[in-house]
Design a protein around this motif. Sequence first.
Motif, PDB file in Angstrom:
ATOM      1  N   LYS A   1       0.504  -1.224  -0.144  1.00  0.00           N
ATOM      2  CA  LYS A   1      -0.315  -0.265  -0.149  1.00  0.00           C
ATOM      3  C   LYS A   1       0.705   1.347   0.001  1.00  0.00           C
ATOM      4  O   LYS A   1       1.860   0.842   0.672  1.00  0.00           O
ATOM      5  CB  LYS A   1      -1.002   0.424   1.008  1.00  0.00           C
ATOM      6  CG  LYS A   1      -0.244  -0.134   2.082  1.00  0.00           C
ATOM      7  CD  LYS A   1      -0.955  -0.525   3.459  1.00  0.00           C
ATOM      8  CE  LYS A   1      -0.551  -0.237   4.660  1.00  0.00           C
ATOM      9  NZ  LYS A   1      -1.297  -1.151   6.226  1.00  0.00           N
ATOM     10  N   TYR A   2       0.226   2.298  -0.491  1.00  0.00           N
ATOM     11  CA  TYR A   2       1.162   3.414  -0.866  1.00  0.00           C
ATOM     12  C   TYR A   2       0.339   4.662  -0.869  1.00  0.00           C
ATOM     13  O   TYR A   2      -0.861   5.158  -0.105  1.00  0.00           O
ATOM     14  CB  TYR A   2       1.419   3.727  -2.531  1.00  0.00           C
ATOM     15  CG  TYR A   2       2.764   2.341  -3.311  1.00  0.00           C
ATOM     16  CD1 TYR A   2       3.756   3.344  -3.035  1.00  0.00           C
ATOM     17  CD2 TYR A   2       1.715   2.318  -3.761  1.00  0.00           C
ATOM     18  CE1 TYR A   2       4.119   2.215  -3.953  1.00  0.00           C
ATOM     19  CE2 TYR A   2       2.367   0.560  -4.038  1.00  0.00           C
ATOM     20  CZ  TYR A   2       3.815   1.141  -4.687  1.00  0.00           C
ATOM     21  OH  TYR A   2       4.874   0.655  -5.073  1.00  0.00           O
ATOM     22  N   LEU A   3       1.254   5.790   0.506  1.00  0.00           N
ATOM     23  CA  LEU A   3       0.029   7.033   0.672  1.00  0.00           C
ATOM     24  C   LEU A   3       0.905   7.863  -0.576  1.00  0.00           C
ATOM     25  O   LEU A   3       1.409   8.284  -0.888  1.00  0.00           O
ATOM     26  CB  LEU A   3       1.176   6.902   2.131  1.00  0.00           C
ATOM     27  CG  LEU A   3       0.746   6.301   3.730  1.00  0.00           C
ATOM     28  CD1 LEU A   3       1.735   6.831   4.480  1.00  0.00           C
ATOM     29  CD2 LEU A   3      -0.244   6.552   3.355  1.00  0.00           C
ATOM     30  N   VAL A   4      -0.096   8.462  -1.049  1.00  0.00           N
ATOM     31  CA  VAL A   4      -0.514   9.169  -2.336  1.00  0.00           C
ATOM     32  C   VAL A   4      -1.263  10.475  -2.800  1.00  0.00           C
ATOM     33  O   VAL A   4      -2.532  10.243  -1.555  1.00  0.00           O
ATOM     34  CB  VAL A   4      -0.207   8.321  -3.729  1.00  0.00           C
ATOM     35  CG1 VAL A   4       0.508   6.895  -3.646  1.00  0.00           C
ATOM     36  CG2 VAL A   4      -1.998   7.826  -3.647  1.00  0.00           C
ATOM     37  N   ARG A   5      -0.552  10.810  -3.304  1.00  0.00           N
ATOM     38  CA  ARG A   5      -1.569  12.488  -4.119  1.00  0.00           C
ATOM     39  C   ARG A   5      -1.264  11.815  -4.842  1.00  0.00           C
ATOM     40  O   ARG A   5      -1.707  11.724  -5.752  1.00  0.00           O
ATOM     41  CB  ARG A   5      -0.768  13.671  -3.323  1.00  0.00           C
ATOM     42  CG  ARG A   5      -1.578  14.479  -3.899  1.00  0.00           C
ATOM     43  CD  ARG A   5      -0.798  16.070  -3.539  1.00  0.00           C
ATOM     44  NE  ARG A   5       0.386  15.812  -3.604  1.00  0.00           N
ATOM     45  CZ  ARG A   5       1.327  16.495  -3.740  1.00  0.00           C
ATOM     46  NH1 ARG A   5       1.637  18.068  -2.629  1.00  0.00           N
ATOM     47  NH2 ARG A   5       2.955  16.942  -3.891  1.00  0.00           N
ATOM     48  N   VAL A   6      -3.252  12.435  -5.313  1.00  0.00           N
ATOM     49  CA  VAL A   6      -3.780  12.271  -6.603  1.00  0.00           C
ATOM     50  C   VAL A   6      -5.421  13.216  -6.509  1.00  0.00           C
ATOM     51  O   VAL A   6      -5.840  13.907  -5.890  1.00  0.00           O
ATOM     52  CB  VAL A   6      -5.128  10.839  -6.687  1.00  0.00           C
ATOM     53  CG1 VAL A   6      -5.721  10.972  -7.898  1.00  0.00           C
ATOM     54  CG2 VAL A   6      -3.905   9.654  -6.266  1.00  0.00           C
ATOM     55  N   ASP A   7      -4.224  14.267  -7.600  1.00  0.00           N
ATOM     56  CA  ASP A   7      -5.468  15.417  -8.420  1.00  0.00           C
ATOM     57  C   ASP A   7      -5.683  16.441  -6.917  1.00  0.00           C
ATOM     58  O   ASP A   7      -6.913  16.297  -6.251  1.00  0.00           O
ATOM     59  CB  ASP A   7      -6.485  15.198  -8.737  1.00  0.00           C
ATOM     60  CG  ASP A   7      -6.282  14.570 -10.299  1.00  0.00           C
ATOM     61  OD1 ASP A   7      -5.216  15.056 -10.330  1.00  0.00           O
ATOM     62  OD2 ASP A   7      -7.418  14.161 -10.408  1.00  0.00           O
ATOM     63  N   ASN A   8      -4.506  16.117  -5.735  1.00  0.00           N
ATOM     64  CA  ASN A   8      -4.663  17.122  -4.691  1.00  0.00           C
ATOM     65  C   ASN A   8      -6.020  16.029  -3.245  1.00  0.00           C
ATOM     66  O   ASN A   8      -5.957  17.517  -3.062  1.00  0.00           O
ATOM     67  CB  ASN A   8      -5.096  18.336  -4.503  1.00  0.00           C
ATOM     68  CG  ASN A   8      -4.820  19.722  -5.495  1.00  0.00           C
ATOM     69  OD1 ASN A   8      -3.542  19.127  -5.089  1.00  0.00           O
ATOM     70  ND2 ASN A   8      -4.965  20.052  -6.389  1.00  0.00           N
ATOM     71  N   SER A   9      -5.983  15.127  -3.839  1.00  0.00           N
ATOM     72  CA  SER A   9      -6.814  14.534  -2.779  1.00  0.00           C
ATOM     73  C   SER A   9      -5.492  13.487  -2.260  1.00  0.00           C
ATOM     74  O   SER A   9      -5.280  12.721  -3.115  1.00  0.00           O
ATOM     75  CB  SER A   9      -7.904  13.675  -3.279  1.00  0.00           C
ATOM     76  OG  SER A   9      -8.720  14.454  -3.320  1.00  0.00           O
ATOM     77  N   PHE A  10      -5.701  13.685  -0.719  1.00  0.00           N
ATOM     78  CA  PHE A  10      -4.418  12.548  -0.111  1.00  0.00           C
ATOM     79  C   PHE A  10      -5.096  10.953   0.255  1.00  0.00           C
ATOM     80  O   PHE A  10      -6.343  11.366   0.885  1.00  0.00           O
ATOM     81  CB  PHE A  10      -3.855  13.719   1.261  1.00  0.00           C
ATOM     82  CG  PHE A  10      -3.330  11.904   1.581  1.00  0.00           C
ATOM     83  CD1 PHE A  10      -1.661  11.684   1.532  1.00  0.00           C
ATOM     84  CD2 PHE A  10      -3.505  12.316   3.191  1.00  0.00           C
ATOM     85  CE1 PHE A  10      -1.418  10.966   2.175  1.00  0.00           C
ATOM     86  CE2 PHE A  10      -2.822  11.254   4.173  1.00  0.00           C
ATOM     87  CZ  PHE A  10      -1.941  10.466   3.988  1.00  0.00           C
TER      88      PHE A  10
END
Length: 288
Positions: free
Chosen positions: A22-31
């Motif tokens: 599992k990754y901690l990511v940012r997608v289109d300013n959503s965390f």
Amino acid sequence: MLRKNFLIVLILSSTILAQGKKYLVRVDNSFGIYYEDEKFFLRLSDDKGIHSATWSPDGNYIAYGLTYDYESTKLFIIDEAGKKFGEISIQPLKDKNFEDDNVRYIKHIEWRDDNIIITDSNVGPHGGLVDIWQIDSSFNYKHLKRADIIECSRPSVSPKLDFMACGWRYDESDKNEYTYGIAIHNLNKKWFPEDKNFFDEEPASVEIGKDKIREVKWLSENEILIVLDKKKAFYVYKIKEDKLEKIDSMPKEVKIKEFPEVLEIKIGNKKHKLYGFPGTHNIFDSHQ
């Protein structure tokens, strides 16, 4: 009833999904969390000021920094479902010898096995602050030390909290030809602005070469592991002997998290490309 059933399904799904990588990511300013095996994105926050996040060693908790309008920064600790367990305000550096400066953002977090969290903030008259916090099992916090560092990337603190090693670079000419290495700061110095804070003017420096430093980790109170970026070369610096040794592979007891250069994910009908340099782009951390 429908809402209750949905929450039960969500909790069960999160428990199942947590088994893989599992990754901690940012997608289109959503965390949020992206579960690689299940191709699933769990949105945790839509705050745009999250620039870094890190899993706890056991993968049960997440520490992340949130900046409000480049004036106020906080460090949060949550679980995988988003429940908040702790909140710490990261204050600007204030000293009579320098102009006050607002906290910008936390660009790096290191969560240690002994519940020590080190945060690196892009702030201050010299370019950076490093705060060291101690957290107990009840999520009570104690601020141990603060460093005011000119050049520090991927900071890591020795087991006894006596020294801190930072990635370091030196510009050899006007052509931006850099030499990279580490700087070792003495955390027992007490300069300004308070006794628990320090500024080390003359850290010990160790020159490595032309490749950037990817990771810095203490193996013991006398040994520092250095991982280079491009060649994935490994070095161990022995402090007492002042000796730098190149090693063939990563020590088994040390876990350095690998990030894909590009992680392609799909949310609904939309595809996203996330670029994987932790703390800089869209992939902050991974756990398996």
